[in-house]
Design an enzyme around this catalytic site. Structure first.
Site, PDB file in Angstrom:
ATOM      1  N   ASP A  10       0.984  -1.183   0.068  1.00 17.12           N
ATOM      2  CA  ASP A  10      -0.002   0.046  -0.114  1.00 17.12           C
ATOM      3  C   ASP A  10       0.906   1.282  -0.060  1.00 17.12           C
ATOM      4  OD1 ASP A  10      -2.235  -1.357  -0.028  1.00 17.12           O
ATOM      5  OD2 ASP A  10      -2.794  -1.105   2.136  1.00 17.12           O
ATOM      6  N   ARG A  48      -0.893  -0.717  -8.710  1.00 15.40           N
ATOM      7  CA  ARG A  48      -2.111  -0.446  -8.325  1.00 15.40           C
ATOM      8  C   ARG A  48      -2.275   1.311  -8.512  1.00 15.40           C
ATOM      9  NH1 ARG A  48      -3.661  -1.135  -2.436  1.00 15.40           N
ATOM     10  NH2 ARG A  48      -3.906  -3.454  -2.997  1.00 15.40           N
TER      11      ARG A  48
END
Ligand code: FDA
Length: 308
Positions: free
Chosen positions: A134, A184
Site C-alpha cells: 500500500d 495499483r
C-alpha cells in the site's frame, strides 16, 4: 482538497475524537460495512464468499504508523497466519495480501520494514500468491518505492501503489510500467499539501486518466483501484484501444463500496479484486472512508446520536 474532507482527516488525528469514536458501540455497525471482522477466520470467511461470487481479493491486516517493534512483529505474524489459512482453504490462488510498510516498522527503520515485508513475501511465494505494498502519505513515498525495488529483485511480482493526486505520479508510472510490474493506481486518500498534491478533485481525475494511459501503454500489469463510474467506463473502453485483453489488467474496489458494480464488472469478464481490511485497528481506515463521502459521515453521526 475539499474543506470537509480535510476536517475529517484532521479529526482522525485527534486523540479525544479517536477515543470517543473507537469506544462507541455503534461504531461497530459502520465498521462492519467496510471491515471483514477482527480475526483471521473472519477475513477468510469473507474471502471465501467473494471468491465464490467470482471476485478476487487482496487482504489488509489493519494497522499503521507502528512505532513499536513488538507490534510490527505481531503484524507480520498476522499475515503469516492469514497466508497459511488462505492456502489451507484453497483460496491463495484468488487472494493476495496488501501490506502497509508503516505497520511493519517503516517509521522505526526502513531496513526493519524491508526485512519484515520480505518475510511476508517469502510466505506468499510458498502459498502461490502475491503481495502489494500500500502507499501511505507522501513523506513515505520514496522510502516505499525503495523497499519495493529491493523486494522486486527477489520477488518480481510484488505490487506497487501509486496515487494520482501526487504531482510526481506520472513520472513514477512511466518508471514502473515495465514488464511484470504490477501497479495499483488510486486517487490517494491522505491530506497532502498543495505543493506535492493536486487539491482540486477535477485535477486529480485528469491526473488519474494521464497516469492510467501511461500504465495501459506500458508493459506492466495495471490495477485500477477506483469506484468512480466515469473512470471505470473510460478505462474499460481505452483498455481495448491499447490492445489490452481482459486478464492483462484488473479493476479493484474496496470491500463494502459499490458491491453490485464489482459483480457486474466480473460478470462481463473483467478481473475484479476486492480490498478486504480486517483486524482491530480499523480507526484510521474508517476515517479515510468517511472523509471520501459526506453521506457516510451523516449516516455515522446519525447512528451515534440515536444510539450513543
Ligand atoms: P471518489 O472518491 O472520487 O469517488 C467516486 C465515486 O465512487 C463516488 O461518487 C461514489 O459513487 C463512489 N464512492 C467512493 N467512495 C465511496 C464510499 N466511501 N462509499 C460509497 N461510495 C463511494 N489510497 C491510498 O492513498 N493508498 C493506497 O494504498 C490505497 N489503496 C487502495 C486500494 C483499493 C483497492 C482502492 C479501491 C482504493 C485504495 N485507496 C488507497 C483509496 C483511494 O486512494 C481513494 O481514496 C478511494 O478509492 C476513493 O476514490 P475513488 O477513486 O473511488 O473516487
Amino acid at each position: 482538497m475539499y474543506p470537509l474532507r480535510s476536517l475529517i482527516l484532521a479529526a482522525a488525528g485527534n486523540q479525544t475524537i479517536r477515543h470517543m469514536v473507537g469506544s462507541a458501540p455503534v461504531s461497530r455497525d459502520v465498521v462492519r460495512r467496510y471491515v471483514a471482522g477482527e480475526t483471521t477466520a473472519d477475513a477468510v470467511a469473507v474471502t471465501g464468499r467473494l471468491v465464490a461470487a467470482g471476485l478476487t481479493v487482496t487482504l489488509d491486516y489493519l494497522g499503521e504508523d507502528t512505532t513499536d517493534t513488538a507490534l510490527a512483529e505481531r503484524t507480520v505474524q498476522a499475515y503469516l497466519e492469514l497466508l497459511d489459512a488462505l492456502e489451507a482453504r484453497g483460496l491463495a490462488e484468488r487472494a493476495e495480501v496488501s501490506v502497509k510498510l508503516s505497520a511493519v516498522g517503516q517509521l522505526l527503520d526502513e531496513r526493519l520494514a524491508l526485512d519484515n515485508a520480505g518475510r511476508i513475501c517469502a510466505a506468499a511465494q510458498r502459498c502461490g500468491t502475491t503481495v502489494t505494498l500500500d502507499m501511505e502519505d507522501h513523506t513515505t513515498t520514496d522510502s516505499t518505492l525503495r523497499v519495493l525495488g529491493e523486494l522486486r529483485t527477489r520477488w518480481p511480482w510484488v505490487g506497487a501503489v501509486l496515487q494520482a493526486y501526487l504531482r510526481r505520479t506520472l513520472d513514477d508510472c512511466d518508471r514502473l510500467a515495465t514488464a511484470g510490474s504490477r501497479v495499483r493506481l488510486c486517487k490517494g486518500a491522505y491530506a497532502e499539501p498543495p505543493d506535492v498534491a493536486f487539491a482540486d478533485a477535477h485535477e486529480v481525475d485528469l491526473s488519474y486518466v494521464r497516469c492510467a494511459m501511461a500504465l495501459l501503454g506500458g508493459d506492466g500489469f495495471p490495477m485500477f483501484a477506483t469506484h468512480d463510474p466515469r473512470l471505470v467506463r473510460l478505462l474499460g473502453e481505452r483498455a481495448g484501444e491499447y490492445g489490452r485483453k481482459p486478464g492483462s489488467f484488473e479493476f479493484q474496489m474496496l470491500y463494502g463500496i459499490r458491491p453490485e458494480e464489482q459483480l457486474r464488472l466480473a460478470q462481463v469478464g473483467h478481473t475484479v479484486r476486492v480490498y478486504v481490511p480486517y483486524g482491530g485497528e480499523w480507526y484510521g481506515y474508517l476515517m479515510r472512508r468517511l472523509a471520501e463521502r459526506p453521506a457516510n459521515l451523516a449516516f455515522f453521526l446519525r447512528s451515534l446520536a440515536t444510539r450513543g
